[in-house]
Scaffold this motif. Structure first.
Motif, PDB file in Angstrom:
ATOM      1  N   LYS A  85     -16.163  56.761   9.703  1.00 21.64           N
ATOM      2  CA  LYS A  85     -14.849  56.929   9.510  1.00 21.64           C
ATOM      3  C   LYS A  85     -14.480  58.080   7.786  1.00 21.64           C
ATOM      4  CE  LYS A  85     -13.575  52.752  12.173  1.00 21.64           C
ATOM      5  NZ  LYS A  85     -13.007  51.302  11.584  1.00 21.64           N
TER       6      LYS A  85
ATOM      7  N   PRO B 171     -19.183  52.896  12.498  1.00 28.18           N
ATOM      8  CA  PRO B 171     -17.707  52.797  11.870  1.00 28.18           C
ATOM      9  C   PRO B 171     -18.001  53.899  10.560  1.00 28.18           C
ATOM     10  CG  PRO B 171     -17.666  50.343  11.452  1.00 28.18           C
ATOM     11  CD  PRO B 171     -18.667  51.395  12.220  1.00 28.18           C
TER      12      PRO B 171
ATOM     13  N   ALA C 293     -16.760  57.592  14.111  1.00 26.02           N
ATOM     14  CA  ALA C 293     -16.463  56.387  14.338  1.00 26.02           C
ATOM     15  C   ALA C 293     -16.244  55.299  15.406  1.00 26.02           C
ATOM     16  CB  ALA C 293     -15.394  56.259  13.448  1.00 26.02           C
TER      17      ALA C 293
ATOM     18  N   ASP D 282     -13.062  60.289  15.866  1.00 23.96           N
ATOM     19  CA  ASP D 282     -13.089  59.375  16.017  1.00 23.96           C
ATOM     20  C   ASP D 282     -14.005  58.539  17.177  1.00 23.96           C
ATOM     21  OD1 ASP D 282     -10.414  59.280  14.820  1.00 23.96           O
ATOM     22  OD2 ASP D 282      -9.215  59.522  16.605  1.00 23.96           O
TER      23      ASP D 282
ATOM     24  N   TYR E 159     -19.930  61.730   5.272  1.00 25.06           N
ATOM     25  CA  TYR E 159     -19.120  60.521   4.427  1.00 25.06           C
ATOM     26  C   TYR E 159     -20.494  60.017   3.468  1.00 25.06           C
ATOM     27  CZ  TYR E 159     -23.249  58.561   7.634  1.00 25.06           C
ATOM     28  OH  TYR E 159     -24.915  58.832   8.116  1.00 25.06           O
TER      29      TYR E 159
END
Length: 339
Positions: A310, A307, A303, A300, A136
């Motif tokens: 994600k 978050p 996350a 998932d 991310y």
């Protein structure tokens, strides 16, 4: 562990350990490091193996996601691969201790990773590290006390500013932003080289005027500050410095911290930089493959921990150039259908 103050924390359901010495910090068992360049990559971990994961500050996203990843490794490998996540100073320190054998996997900002393989910036020679994947993005979060009068990085001259933990990716970015604004980080500000927990405490008690932080959204420590201090603190827009930052490294990009993330009154334009997971070149290819698959197959669960995870996507996973992909990770991403 001597050189650093590190809290070792197990991920959910992961093995917790406290060990002395460099080998103990990484907690490796079963030969995680092997000269296996000619062997077939099966992604099967057949020996009991424990890997240490270097993360970042305890209230940051690296630490939270790293613990979650540690907790997922055992279930993903029928108990053969277990992980422990450690609080560290983050990117630069992580690379140094990864190369030194104290950890087996390290979170890093992409700009720091590029410097590492090129032997630039904080590194005097190319480092033997490779990537498992791009994950991310980190958002540069520059926060000041509302009454400080600071509206730009240039306004920080003479002020008490936290530039992040020593040898962290945050410190690298903070110093570059200060230089881009025409300031000398060593002379023009009263630099406070604090981790995020102490930084937030300093903002709450008024002992510092502002800080730089590079992390995923939301970062727990920043959430705590805005929840507690409310309109007494604010973000500043650093995007006017983006052109100079991209001259240093093309990894820097424009981004936005949405108002709903920290319940601020408006969106804040900012600068983002991707994160990568790094390993040593000699990490066993099957271990590297198994860890990489876990990152994407258990996205998932990661996350749910924060978050920010994600943002992990197969679409971006291979985008690590000039940091080479470890051959075990390349096999994993091929099997997962990454572009």
């Amino acid at each position: 562990m001597g050189r650093m103050n590190v809290r070792i924390a197990a991920g959910v359901g992961a093995l917790a350990i406290v060990a002395a010495g460099a080998a103990g910090c990484g907690g490796r068992q079963g030969g995680a490091a092997k000269d296996d360049a000619a062997s077939e990559v099966t992604c099967k971990v057949t020996e009991n193996t424990r890997v240490g994961i270097a993360t970042g500050n305890a209230t940051g996203v690296y630490y939270v996601v790293g613990n979650a990843l540690a907790g997922q490794l055992s279930a993903a490998t029928d108990g053969k691969l277990t992980g422990t996540a450690a609080e560290t100073g983050a990117s630069v320190q992580n690379v140094e201790q990864l190369v030194g054998g104290q950890y087996d996997v390290a979170f890093s900002l992409f700009d720091t990773a590029v410097n590492a393989v090129q032997g630039k910036g904080s590194f005097t020679a190319p480092q033997p590290v490779e990537a498992l994947a791009r994950i991310y993005d980190n958002y540069t979060q520059v926060v000041v006390r509302a009454e400080s009068g600071i509206t730009s990085v240039a306004d920080m001259k003479g002020r008490k500013i936290s530039t992040g933990s020593p040898k962290s990716g945050t410190e690298v970015i903070a110093n570059r932003l200060l230089q881009a604004a025409g300031l000398d980080p060593a002379k023009d500000i009263q630099a406070q080289r604090l981790d995020l927990t102490k930084t937030v405490e300093g903002m709450k008690d008024g002992s510092i005027d502002g800080f730089f932080w590079s992390g995923g959204l939301p970062t727990g420590g920043v959430t705590d500050l805005f929840t507690t201090a409310g309109d007494k603190v604010k973000f500043i827009d650093i995007t006017p410095l983006l052109p100079k930052m991209t001259e240093l490294n093309p990894a820097y990009q424009a981004g936005t911290i949405r108002a709903d993330v920290y319940r601020t009154t408006a969106d804040t334009p900012t600068i983002v930089v991707p994160n990568v997971l790094l390993v040593r070149k000699n990490l066993d290819a099957n271990v590297a493959c198994a860890i990489t698959k876990t990152v994407f197959e258990k996205k998932d669960a990661l996350a749910q921990a924060n978050p920010a995870a994600k943002g992990i996507s197969l679409e971006n996973a291979r985008k690590t150039d000039p940091v080479p992909l470890h051959r075990g990770a390349a096999k994993a991403l091929q099997d997962l259908g990454a572009n």
